[in-house]
Design an enzyme around this catalytic site. Sequence first.
Site, PDB file in Angstrom:
ATOM      1  N   ASN A  43      63.129 175.655  66.463  1.00  0.00           N
ATOM      2  CA  ASN A  43      61.912 176.098  67.125  1.00  0.00           C
ATOM      3  C   ASN A  43      60.696 175.490  66.426  1.00  0.00           C
ATOM      4  OD1 ASN A  43      62.654 177.964  65.013  1.00  0.00           O
ATOM      5  ND2 ASN A  43      61.244 179.486  65.833  1.00  0.00           N
ATOM      6  N   ILE A  44      59.694 175.168  67.253  1.00  0.00           N
ATOM      7  CA  ILE A  44      58.472 174.521  66.776  1.00  0.00           C
ATOM      8  C   ILE A  44      57.299 175.300  67.358  1.00  0.00           C
ATOM      9  CG2 ILE A  44      57.136 172.382  66.720  1.00  0.00           C
ATOM     10  CD1 ILE A  44      59.871 170.957  67.437  1.00  0.00           C
ATOM     11  N   GLU A  56      66.588 176.043  71.413  1.00  0.00           N
ATOM     12  CA  GLU A  56      67.531 175.657  72.457  1.00  0.00           C
ATOM     13  C   GLU A  56      66.970 174.521  73.307  1.00  0.00           C
ATOM     14  OE1 GLU A  56      67.875 180.222  71.982  1.00  0.00           O
ATOM     15  OE2 GLU A  56      66.327 178.679  71.750  1.00  0.00           O
ATOM     16  N   CYS A  92      64.930 179.758  77.966  1.00  0.00           N
ATOM     17  CA  CYS A  92      66.017 178.961  77.391  1.00  0.00           C
ATOM     18  C   CYS A  92      67.315 179.167  78.156  1.00  0.00           C
ATOM     19  CB  CYS A  92      66.201 179.284  75.918  1.00  0.00           C
ATOM     20  SG  CYS A  92      64.880 178.595  74.902  1.00  0.00           S
TER      21      CYS A  92
END
Length: 133
Positions: A43-44, A56, A92
Amino acid sequence: MKVDLDWVHHKLQEVVNHAYTPFSKFKVACMLVANNQAFYGVNIENASYPVTLCAERSAIANMVTSIGKATIDYVFVYFDTKTPTNSPCGMCRQNIFEFATDKTQLFCIEKDKSFKQFTIPEILKGGFRSYEQ
């Protein structure tokens, strides 16, 4: 294919260190298996929260960039938190659905090595596709 969850857990514990989470500190890593290849994502986060990219979707982008459209056989999502019973968000789930089949296996793996296993239809009832698979 036999899944070695100990190896997956160890690998994703390494990968999760690349997550960029200055705001939530909620680190997530993902590994997809498609065409017998592994694709990773983390995750960013972004100061503009809607721009944040989940692990994801990051892994799916890695897969498509690397080999084009492929069918995902396995999804492993690792949550580096003490909060139990985590799972992919709705966005996601829909994104995974786009590249999955009814046989695609999803493993939600916790920091303590506990996990839950699902098929994609179990976590996304009535997912949307604009084409026949």
